[in-house]
Scaffold this active site. Structure first.
Site, short mmCIF file in Angstrom:
data_model
loop_
_atom_site.label_atom_id
_atom_site.label_comp_id
_atom_site.label_asym_id
_atom_site.label_seq_id
_atom_site.Cartn_x
_atom_site.Cartn_y
_atom_site.Cartn_z
N SER A 37 -3.98 -31.74 -29.56
CA SER A 37 -3.37 -33.07 -29.50
C SER A 37 -4.47 -34.11 -29.45
CB SER A 37 -2.49 -33.19 -28.25
OG SER A 37 -2.10 -34.54 -28.04
N TYR A 94 -0.98 -32.32 -19.07
CA TYR A 94 -1.06 -32.04 -20.51
C TYR A 94 -2.42 -32.47 -21.06
CZ TYR A 94 0.40 -31.90 -25.42
OH TYR A 94 0.51 -31.63 -26.76
#
Length: 302
Positions: free
Chosen positions: A175, A188
């Site tokens: 990501s 995350y």
């Protein structure tokens, strides 16, 4: 100074210029794509989201077999049936990649029932979308176990055979948040930053291993249920990515042996800006773009 080292120092900038020029030319010219007809692909988190689209895209591009790992049998079964209808052999196994013993056990089952995995796609991930003080300790551990440590276990399980065969590819769906963190998703962002470091180290470690490569994909916010409810201030400028497009670009990167892929391409600018802008300028960018509050309406799943 030793003459040998002096020569190397003089040659180094010339080499760097050559490689930059070569990379620029390669971007403009179509490169040769790898044939996937003999490849056995295993995708973690393959039942839904990006993983589901990856499975369909690998099948579309001619993969010999597709294997799905995940924790929800219903989703895995549905995706497996879809892939099988296209004529590609597909199998699914229940596996929590955050559980080391389960990964090693299921890897053994895969080898016995399906064969050697030649393309491993580490896609499984969870997000809880809370601040540090609001996060449950077990939830924080779960994020690190699945998003980061899971890659250690799956790669250790399948990479040795790839090296023996001199044929393999390790893929990580990472990501852009691994490079530019946001509030409200501290678990995350941390796990993805660790995952990126893992892939950077692995990619360098496999430079002298013929036939085995790595690809790391760093997409912006993707339109899946995982990040349902996430909002940015200017969605016209920064629209969420289509998971089907992310899957297509990932498979193409595997076929062209591309090490790192930023989606969209404008994310390169973010990486460059972060390397020299002062912290207060970066904070102002976050305020302007609304990333300070983008997780306030987060309704995603874990």
């Amino acid at each position: 100074m030793d003459l040998k080292y002096f020569g190397s120092a003089v040659l180094f900038p010339i080499q760097m210029f050559y490689y930059i020029l070569k990379a620029s030319v390669c971007m403009l010219l179509p490169s040769r794509r790898k044939d996937l007809s003999g490849e056995v692909v295993l995708i973690t988190g393959g039942g839904r989201g990006i993983g589901r689209h990856l499975a369909k895209e690998f099948a579309k591009q001619g993969a010999k077999k597709v294997i799905l790992w995940g924790r929800t049998e219903k989703c895995l079964k549905q995706t497996c049936e879809e892939i099988s209808l296209t004529g590609t052999e597909c199998h699914y196994f229940i596996c929590d990649v955050g559980n080391r013993e389960e990964v090693y056990q299921q890897a053994k089952v895969v080898r016995e029932k399906v064969g050697d995995v030649t393309i491993l796609v580490n896609n499984a991930a969870v997000v809880h979308g809370k601040s540090l003080m609001d996060s449950d300790d077990d939830a924080l551990l779960k994020s690190q176990h699945i998003n980061t440590l899971g890659q250690f276990w799956t790669t250790k399980a399948f990479l040795p055979r790839m090296l023996e065969l001199q044929n393999g590819h390790v893929v990580c769906i990472n990501s852009i948040l691994s490079l530019s963190s946001i509030p409200g998703a501290i678990d995350y962002c941390t796990s993805k930053a660790s995952s990126l470091a893992f892939m950077e180290s692995l990619t360098l470690g496999l430079l002298d291993c013929p036939g085995v490569g790595c690809t790391t994909v760093l997409p912006f916010h993707t339109n899946t249920e995982m990040f349902q409810g996430m909002r940015v201030r200017f969605p016209q400028l920064f629209p969420p990515l289509d998971p089907e497009m992310v899957a297509q670009r990932t498979v193409d990167a595997v076929r062209s042996n591309t090490a790192f892929v930023y989606l969209p391409w404008t994310m390169h600018a973010l990486v460059i800006l972060k390397s020299f802008l002062p912290q207060f300028a970066l904070e102002e960018i976050h305020r302007f773009s609304g990333t300070y509050t983008c997780m306030n309406t987060f309704k995603g799943r874990t």
